[in-house]
Design an enzyme around this catalytic site. Structure first.
Site: not given
Ligand code: PLP
Length: 380
Positions: A45, A97, A169, A194
């Site tokens: 961890r 998001y 982000d 993504k």
């Molecule tokens: C998908 C996404 C998230 C969340 O990510 P997960 O891996 O699905 O938990 C956060 N921010 C953006 C811009 C995203 O497209």
């Protein structure tokens, strides 16, 4: 090293003990300490060599001092928000998001943090939202799903002027397109599910800090909260990341061609793409992005049914998510952004009819023929 080379050789790209050109998957929960406290790793961890490889890679790519890998983008975001405490106020972009909105609205508010949502393109509005309790500005650029572009450097400057952390982000762009830490931001994070993973086969999250002391605080929280990325997923993620530059060039080229196609379609009422010279954010996008991304959102003419359009496609997959090899299409109001109350959604400009397209790397001829099929299904 240049970015393309860093993808291949950055971080820990081979096994230091055997020279294997692929970092091993270390499926171990604990590590032998030859003397108490004398070992590179203690418990997985806290740290794991496979995770360390992907963490070092993202730190290199984002030009930060430390990288951290989490079980999902949401886990990464939650851990970053854990830097704050009850009574702290955070300014958040108004087009974030859906899952981030849900985390803030239904979880973090219960812990006594307060949030103000602002269109972060409007610097005057951001500054006006600052209170004595404000600790951070959190935003996405490009945003989801309207692809608004915020001036990253201007936000970082504003943050520093008021002693606030700026957090971005960077999921929709990836470090191929922009590196926010270079523009003065304190923390950059990703849903690695993504573009970074890129193959729709792994859920993960990444965080990079610019300042070493801040990195220590995030590392402390990563260990304390424990929502870490497992060794198998860490390996899969770093494997996917190695082709980021190749994939992004194909994504960008296809996206530009699809934009030109959609722009000429009489069936398209409105189009959202940062590379559109008519887009109000075009100049900022051109200044800070290396390419305009591969996300395009659009609205059909009012008499056309967006559900029929997306359901008649055969190559482009009707699915949530983005940033994958395969093109993905969805209706935010019914899918990714369904958790946001309709009045707030409409107020933020996300109409019920809006379609979001994540342009993949298929042959452009097949993608355009598929869109023709979609238009044929809603035109009589
Ligand atoms: C998908 C996404 C998230 C969340 O990510 P997960 O891996 O699905 O938990 C956060 N921010 C953006 C811009 C995203 O497209």
């Amino acid at each position: 090293m240049k970015f393309d080379t860093e993808l291949i050789h950055g971080g820990i790209s081979e096994d230091p003990t055997t020279g294997a050109t692929s970092v091993p998957i270390y499926m171990a929960s604990t590590f032998h300490q030859t003397k108490i406290g004398e070992s590179q790793y203690e418990y997985s961890r806290t740290g794991n060599p496979t995770r360390a490889a992907v963490e070092a890679l993202i730190a290199t790519l984002e030009h930060g001092t430390a990288g951290f890998a989490f079980a999902s983008g949401s886990a990464a975001i939650n851990t970053v928000f854990s830097l704050f405490a009850a009574g702290d106020h955070i300014i958040v972009g108004n087009d974030v998001y859906g899952g981030t909105f849900r985390l803030i609205d239904s979880v973090l508010k219960r812990f006594g943090m307060t949030f103000t949502t602002v269109d972060t393109r409007d610097l005057t509005a951001v500054e006006a939202a600052i209170t004595p309790a404000t600790k951070a500005i959190y935003l996405e650029t490009p945003t989801n799903p309207l692809l608004h572009i915020t001036d990253i450097e201007a936000i970082a400057k504003l943050g520093h002027k008021h002693d606030l952390l700026s957090i971005i982000d960077n999921t929709f762009a990836s470090p191929y397109i922009q590196r926010p830490l270079d523009l003065g931001v304190d923390i950059v994070l990703h849903s690695a599910s993504k573009y970074l993973g890129g193959h729709s086969d792994v859920i993960g999250g990444l965080v990079v800090t610019k300042d070493a002391e801040l990195g220590e605080r995030v590392g402390y929280l990563q260990n304390a909260i424990g929502s870490i990325l497992a060794p198998q997923e860490s390996w899969l993620l770093q494997r996917g990341m190695k082709t980021l530059a190749l994939r992004m060039r194909a994504h960008l080229s296809n996206a530009e061609q699809i934009f030109n196609y959609l722009k000429a379609q009489p069936g398209v009422a409105k189009i959202y793409y940062p590379g559109d010279p008519d887009n109000p954010d075009y100049a900022v996008a051109k200044k800070q992005m290396n390419g305009f991304g591969a996300m395009i959102s659009f609205e059909l003419q009012p008499q056309m049914d967006p559900k029929a359009f997306v359901e008649h496609l055969e190559v482009i997959t009707l699915a949530e998510s983005l940033g994958a090899l395969e093109s993905l299409i969805e209706i935010p109001a019914l899918m990714t952004h369904g958790a946001i109350p309709r009045d707030i959604r409409i107020q933020n400009g996300i109409q019920d009819e809006l379609i979001r397209l994540s342009v993949g790397v298929e042959d452009i001829t097949d993608l355009l023929a598929d869109l023709d099929r979609g238009f044929a299904s809603v035109t009589d």
